[in-house]
Scaffold this motif. Structure first.
Motif, PDB file in Angstrom:
ATOM      1  N   ASN A  84      -4.206   0.826   0.810  1.00  0.00           N
ATOM      2  CA  ASN A  84      -5.577   0.541   0.384  1.00  0.00           C
ATOM      3  C   ASN A  84      -6.250   1.851  -0.035  1.00  0.00           C
ATOM      4  OD1 ASN A  84      -7.910  -0.762  -0.147  1.00  0.00           O
ATOM      5  ND2 ASN A  84      -8.386  -1.307   1.991  1.00  0.00           N
ATOM      6  N   VAL A  85      -6.872   1.846  -1.203  1.00  0.00           N
ATOM      7  CA  VAL A  85      -7.575   3.047  -1.648  1.00  0.00           C
ATOM      8  C   VAL A  85      -9.069   2.718  -1.751  1.00  0.00           C
ATOM      9  CG1 VAL A  85      -7.823   4.719  -3.526  1.00  0.00           C
ATOM     10  CG2 VAL A  85      -5.549   3.913  -2.889  1.00  0.00           C
ATOM     11  N   SER A  88      -4.696   7.014 -11.435  1.00  0.00           N
ATOM     12  CA  SER A  88      -5.450   6.766 -10.206  1.00  0.00           C
ATOM     13  C   SER A  88      -4.568   7.121  -9.012  1.00  0.00           C
ATOM     14  CB  SER A  88      -5.867   5.302 -10.122  1.00  0.00           C
ATOM     15  OG  SER A  88      -4.733   4.508  -9.834  1.00  0.00           O
ATOM     16  N   PRO A  89      -5.184   7.489  -7.865  1.00  0.00           N
ATOM     17  CA  PRO A  89      -4.388   7.807  -6.670  1.00  0.00           C
ATOM     18  C   PRO A  89      -3.448   6.648  -6.293  1.00  0.00           C
ATOM     19  CG  PRO A  89      -6.696   8.340  -6.305  1.00  0.00           C
ATOM     20  CD  PRO A  89      -6.621   7.672  -7.634  1.00  0.00           C
ATOM     21  N   LEU A  90      -3.926   5.417  -6.480  1.00  0.00           N
ATOM     22  CA  LEU A  90      -3.074   4.274  -6.139  1.00  0.00           C
ATOM     23  C   LEU A  90      -1.816   4.268  -7.009  1.00  0.00           C
ATOM     24  CD1 LEU A  90      -2.553   1.639  -4.583  1.00  0.00           C
ATOM     25  CD2 LEU A  90      -3.836   0.421  -6.347  1.00  0.00           C
ATOM     26  N   ASP A  91      -1.995   4.460  -8.310  1.00  0.00           N
ATOM     27  CA  ASP A  91      -0.828   4.460  -9.200  1.00  0.00           C
ATOM     28  C   ASP A  91       0.133   5.602  -8.878  1.00  0.00           C
ATOM     29  OD1 ASP A  91      -1.530   2.180 -10.463  1.00  0.00           O
ATOM     30  OD2 ASP A  91      -2.565   3.166 -12.142  1.00  0.00           O
ATOM     31  N   MET A  92      -0.438   6.758  -8.529  1.00  0.00           N
ATOM     32  CA  MET A  92       0.429   7.892  -8.178  1.00  0.00           C
ATOM     33  C   MET A  92       1.276   7.560  -6.967  1.00  0.00           C
ATOM     34  SD  MET A  92      -1.670  11.369  -8.607  1.00  0.00           S
ATOM     35  CE  MET A  92      -3.112  11.502  -9.557  1.00  0.00           C
ATOM     36  N   ILE A 104      -7.275   7.239   1.242  1.00  0.00           N
ATOM     37  CA  ILE A 104      -6.018   6.614   0.835  1.00  0.00           C
ATOM     38  C   ILE A 104      -5.341   6.158   2.116  1.00  0.00           C
ATOM     39  CG2 ILE A 104      -3.802   7.012  -0.307  1.00  0.00           C
ATOM     40  CD1 ILE A 104      -5.263   9.253  -1.904  1.00  0.00           C
ATOM     41  N   ILE A 105      -5.344   4.867   2.316  1.00  0.00           N
ATOM     42  CA  ILE A 105      -4.888   4.339   3.598  1.00  0.00           C
ATOM     43  C   ILE A 105      -3.503   3.730   3.440  1.00  0.00           C
ATOM     44  CG2 ILE A 105      -5.375   2.569   5.359  1.00  0.00           C
ATOM     45  CD1 ILE A 105      -8.397   3.027   4.429  1.00  0.00           C
ATOM     46  N   LEU A 106      -2.607   4.174   4.298  1.00  0.00           N
ATOM     47  CA  LEU A 106      -1.239   3.655   4.280  1.00  0.00           C
ATOM     48  C   LEU A 106      -0.919   3.206   5.687  1.00  0.00           C
ATOM     49  CD1 LEU A 106       0.393   6.464   2.297  1.00  0.00           C
ATOM     50  CD2 LEU A 106       1.506   4.279   2.379  1.00  0.00           C
ATOM     51  N   ALA A 107      -0.679   1.921   5.864  1.00  0.00           N
ATOM     52  CA  ALA A 107      -0.359   1.455   7.215  1.00  0.00           C
ATOM     53  C   ALA A 107       1.049   0.866   7.220  1.00  0.00           C
ATOM     54  CB  ALA A 107      -1.378   0.409   7.651  1.00  0.00           C
ATOM     55  N   PHE A 108       1.754   1.084   8.311  1.00  0.00           N
ATOM     56  CA  PHE A 108       3.116   0.570   8.453  1.00  0.00           C
ATOM     57  C   PHE A 108       3.214  -0.174   9.771  1.00  0.00           C
ATOM     58  CE2 PHE A 108       3.316   4.335   5.839  1.00  0.00           C
ATOM     59  CZ  PHE A 108       4.237   4.030   4.845  1.00  0.00           C
TER      60      PHE A 108
END
Ligand code: ACO
Length: 326
Positions: A71-72, A88-92, A57-61
């Motif tokens: 991006n998942v 889904s992890p993205l929806d969460m 689970i990629i979170l970039a800032f």
């Protein structure tokens, strides 16, 4: 499918491990990646995600504007029947970003391009309250930094135990940011609340200035790549010095400090008391091993100038006594 491939442990991963947060400076292309400390507010108490293999689970800032990219990725996913309708992890994750239009999902090119048109410029949104070489501290009312705060607030869930989102429509919230003037990176921030401090009807009837207020530090965070470099101390000290100059701020409090924050606060409060020469006003009676001079009357006298809560002030005075006696 072989029996082995159905083993639950093959399909389970720690949400703290598979979540990867990056802060990217779009000018220098410097990227720092780290894991969150907590993910239970987002993915549940057990901090585990079931149903995927090689989940990332990629979170970039982006470091100046905190424009987010999500991006998942995974190599395999169980079929929908086995997932039994779980989100889904993205929806969460998306539930914790109120402004869906502002997010970029998956498309890294679009995300990179968005920096060119992102007009978010922190210094223009607030008031400069301190400048210390390369470092500045800005005070912003929540209404002026709503978008930036919406991008950033997920960090409180990731790094402060028990944190929850503040009410962004309550303009008693201010957000103080610490930034690096050269790189423009946002290094950290704190959310602070202004309570009206009612001092009884007499005081209220005789008010000639602004309402007396109590300032509360609620969430205080230095982003992981910038921790242990003194920035937390700078942000805290700037805030204290600023509030000490404001006549209507009567008391400064902190909501649920953790051990790390207590430490930061004690060290910097002690420096402040030493600077003000408070240690010269107290005496330690060596014979009786008790302090002979600290009277409640004296505490009541210095308290309004220091604006500290009684408990914190007394703790600090005890430390000063130890320091003097060392
Ligand atoms: N170079 C190297 N080290 C330094 C420097 C420097 N120039 N200046 C200070 N330090 C040392 C300090 O002496 C201290 O070290 P010590 O513990 O050995 O004495 C250490 O760095 C920490 O001080 P700072 O760097 O000023 O603190 P930091 O910027 O890391 O901020 C904080 C501390 C806020 C706790 C940060 O680590 C953080 O955000 N943690 C995660 C979130 C969190 O826990 N927030 C508080 C929750 S409670 C609340 O919100 C009310």
């Amino acid at each position: 499918q072989s029996m082995d491939s159905l083993k639950p442990e093959l399909w389970t991963c720690s949400s703290n491990t598979c979540t990867k947060i990056s802060i990217v400076n779009s000018k220098s292309n410097k990227v720092v990646t780290f894991n969150p400390r907590f993910t239970y507010p987002i993915f549940g108490e057990s901090e585990q995600i079931f149903g995927y293999q090689d989940l990332e689970i990629i979170l970039a800032f982006e470091s100046k504007t905190f424009k987010p990219l999500i991006n998942v990725k995974y190599s395999k996913k169980l079929d929908e029947d086995s997932l039994d309708g779980s989100k889904s992890p993205l929806d969460m994750l998306l539930e914790f970003f109120p402004s869906k239009d502002d997010l970029v999902i998956k498309d890294e090119l679009q995300w990179t391009k968005s920096f060119e048109s992102d007009s978010l410029d922190l210094p223009t949104l607030g008031e400069l309250i301190d400048e210390n070489g390369n470092i500045s501290v800005y005070k912003c009312n929540i209404k002026d930094v709503k978008l930036l705060h919406q991008r950033i607030q997920i960090f409180t869930l990731f790094f402060i135990e028990g944190a929850s989102y503040i009410d962004e429509n309550d303009t008693n919230w201010d957000v103080y940011f610490i930034i690096n003037n050269e790189t423009k990176d946002i290094l950290g921030y704190t959310t602070c609340y202004r309570f009206w401090k009612y001092g009884g009807h007499e005081e209220f009837d005789n008010l000639t200035t602004d309402y007396p207020i109590r300032s509360k530090i609620s969430q205080f965070l230095i982003f992981p790549p910038y921790q242990n470099k003194g920035y937390g101390s700078i942000l805290y000290t700037s805030l204290m010095n600023y509030w000490l100059t404001l006549a209507n701020v009567k008391e400064i409090t902190v909501e649920d400090p953790n051990e790390d924050f207590d430490y930061l606060r004690d060290v910097n409060d002690l420096k402040l008391l030493l600077k003000l020469g408070i240690q010269d006003q107290i005496e330690f009676d060596k014979k009786t091993a008790s302090n002979s001079i600290i009277s409640q009357k004296w505490i009541d006298k210095i308290k309004p100038t220091l604006k500290l809560e009684s408990r914190q002030l007394i703790r600090l005075l005890e430390m000063l006594l130890l320091y003097k006696n060392a």
